[in-house]
Design a protein around this motif. Structure first.
Motif, PDB file in Angstrom:
ATOM      1  N   ARG A  91       1.167  -0.880   0.342  1.00  0.00           N
ATOM      2  CA  ARG A  91       0.404  -0.020  -0.109  1.00  0.00           C
ATOM      3  C   ARG A  91       1.063   1.186   0.170  1.00  0.00           C
ATOM      4  O   ARG A  91       1.026   1.974  -1.063  1.00  0.00           O
ATOM      5  N   TYR A  92       1.536   1.165   1.097  1.00  0.00           N
ATOM      6  CA  TYR A  92       2.961   2.236   1.302  1.00  0.00           C
ATOM      7  C   TYR A  92       3.206   2.716  -0.179  1.00  0.00           C
ATOM      8  O   TYR A  92       3.627   3.452  -0.801  1.00  0.00           O
ATOM      9  N   LEU A  93       4.220   1.396  -0.734  1.00  0.00           N
ATOM     10  CA  LEU A  93       4.729   1.948  -2.219  1.00  0.00           C
ATOM     11  C   LEU A  93       3.500   2.248  -3.309  1.00  0.00           C
ATOM     12  O   LEU A  93       3.945   3.179  -4.601  1.00  0.00           O
ATOM     13  N   LEU A  94       2.198   1.516  -3.671  1.00  0.00           N
ATOM     14  CA  LEU A  94       1.310   2.263  -4.417  1.00  0.00           C
ATOM     15  C   LEU A  94       1.522   3.752  -4.703  1.00  0.00           C
ATOM     16  O   LEU A  94       1.108   3.968  -5.315  1.00  0.00           O
ATOM     17  N   TYR A  95       1.277   4.064  -3.062  1.00  0.00           N
ATOM     18  CA  TYR A  95       1.056   5.278  -3.072  1.00  0.00           C
ATOM     19  C   TYR A  95       1.917   6.599  -3.220  1.00  0.00           C
ATOM     20  O   TYR A  95       2.050   7.560  -3.701  1.00  0.00           O
ATOM     21  N   LEU A  96       3.204   5.525  -2.875  1.00  0.00           N
ATOM     22  CA  LEU A  96       4.454   6.745  -3.427  1.00  0.00           C
ATOM     23  C   LEU A  96       4.583   6.238  -5.348  1.00  0.00           C
ATOM     24  O   LEU A  96       5.243   7.589  -5.709  1.00  0.00           O
ATOM     25  N   THR A  97       4.589   5.462  -5.777  1.00  0.00           N
ATOM     26  CA  THR A  97       4.677   5.356  -7.197  1.00  0.00           C
ATOM     27  C   THR A  97       3.745   5.188  -8.157  1.00  0.00           C
ATOM     28  O   THR A  97       3.362   6.304  -8.856  1.00  0.00           O
ATOM     29  N   GLY A  98       2.493   5.359  -7.206  1.00  0.00           N
ATOM     30  CA  GLY A  98       1.056   5.511  -8.107  1.00  0.00           C
ATOM     31  C   GLY A  98       1.368   4.442  -9.234  1.00  0.00           C
ATOM     32  O   GLY A  98       0.242   4.397 -10.325  1.00  0.00           O
ATOM     33  N   ASN A  99       2.325   3.177  -9.611  1.00  0.00           N
ATOM     34  CA  ASN A  99       1.929   2.382 -10.631  1.00  0.00           C
ATOM     35  C   ASN A  99       2.377   1.354  -9.795  1.00  0.00           C
ATOM     36  O   ASN A  99       3.066   0.390  -9.324  1.00  0.00           O
ATOM     37  N   ARG A 100       1.408   0.419 -10.021  1.00  0.00           N
ATOM     38  CA  ARG A 100       0.773  -1.120  -9.315  1.00  0.00           C
ATOM     39  C   ARG A 100       2.221  -2.235  -9.812  1.00  0.00           C
ATOM     40  O   ARG A 100       2.208  -2.673  -8.931  1.00  0.00           O
ATOM     41  N   GLU A 101       2.289  -1.821 -11.173  1.00  0.00           N
ATOM     42  CA  GLU A 101       3.473  -2.900 -11.441  1.00  0.00           C
ATOM     43  C   GLU A 101       5.383  -2.835 -10.514  1.00  0.00           C
ATOM     44  O   GLU A 101       6.250  -3.526  -9.953  1.00  0.00           O
ATOM     45  N   VAL A 102       5.282  -1.194 -10.987  1.00  0.00           N
ATOM     46  CA  VAL A 102       6.570  -0.739  -9.910  1.00  0.00           C
ATOM     47  C   VAL A 102       6.243  -1.037  -8.931  1.00  0.00           C
ATOM     48  O   VAL A 102       7.776  -1.660  -7.995  1.00  0.00           O
ATOM     49  N   ALA A 103       5.360  -0.979  -7.700  1.00  0.00           N
ATOM     50  CA  ALA A 103       5.186  -0.937  -6.785  1.00  0.00           C
ATOM     51  C   ALA A 103       5.737  -2.216  -6.506  1.00  0.00           C
ATOM     52  O   ALA A 103       6.099  -3.188  -5.102  1.00  0.00           O
ATOM     53  N   GLU A 104       4.910  -3.499  -7.078  1.00  0.00           N
ATOM     54  CA  GLU A 104       5.410  -4.551  -6.489  1.00  0.00           C
ATOM     55  C   GLU A 104       6.217  -4.889  -7.453  1.00  0.00           C
ATOM     56  O   GLU A 104       7.199  -5.725  -6.600  1.00  0.00           O
TER      57      GLU A 104
END
Length: 222
Positions: free
Chosen positions: A44-57
């Motif tokens: 969730r934290y990474l999704l908010y930072l990146t706005g991109n699910r692929e990058v966050a995953e």
């Protein structure tokens, strides 16, 4: 300090020590437990930072690999989640630099006021008002329009319940800067919510992330 607070603090220290010892041993069972416990919060934290699910995953997987390989560096003096978010943030900064993009600290165009700011303790802060009055998906969509630094502090404070000094440790920013970002983020959130409320919700980034407000979405998975 009350007895309950003291007990909780001691319990937290003991838990941190157990995690530190297990990571030094590269205990696979402990790592599995940590992934189960923190996977939703980290993604969730990474999704908010990146706005991109692929990058966050991708960063999510790399973060846990870094925990496995460098677990001996965790000494238990700080909460594990603070250390975990710090690793994730540093990996994102490294990724942006490799792509010749600005780091998180360079992505803030405005000059920040470094003066300390304290939210009044005897009254609800603006974010509390928004999250009870607005649909959570609109709050999420509004958050994604904020400056990344302000968005990050709001997520860490209200979504992950980190204390201001812990946020300072994660972001490697002075406490006064963290307070300034928190204040400016809260101040910027209201007109952004009003703006997205005037338009129909779209699938885009808002649908990619949580459908709840920051505080409410902690109860569900990403």
């Amino acid at each position: 300090m009350g007895a309950a607070t003291f007990t909780l603090t001691e319990q937290s220290k003991a838990e941190n020590a157990v995690i530190a010892q297990g990571l030094k041993r590269q205990d696979a069972n402990l790592l599995d437990e940590l992934i189960v416990r923190y996977q939703h919060r980290l993604l969730r934290y990474l999704l908010y930072l990146t706005g991109n699910r692929e990058v966050a995953e991708d960063l999510f997987q790399e973060t846990w690999m870094r925990v496995l390989l460098r677990g001996a560096q965790y000494n238990g003096n700080a909460r594990f989640d603070t250390w975990l978010f710090t690793i994730a943030r540093n990996l994102l900064i490294d990724l942006r630099r490799k792509r010749t993009m600005a780091s998180l600290d360079e992505m803030c165009e405005s000059t920040e006021d470094e003066r300390p700011f304290e939210v009044a303790s005897d009254a609800p802060n603006p974010f509390d008002h928004y999250k009870t009055q607005e649909d959570g998906q609109r709050v999420t969509e509004a958050l994604l329009t904020l400056d990344p630094l302000h968005r990050e502090v709001l997520v860490l404070r209200f979504h992950e319940d980190l204390a201001l000094d812990e946020i300072a440790a994660v972001t490697r920013a002075p406490l006064s800067t963290v307070k300034s970002r928190l204040y400016r983020g809260l101040a910027a959130l209201k007109p952004r919510i009003a703006a997205v409320s005037e338009a129909p919700l779209t699938g885009g980034k808002a649908a990619t992330l949580s459908r709840h407000s920051l505080r409410e979405s902690r109860r569900g998975a990403v």
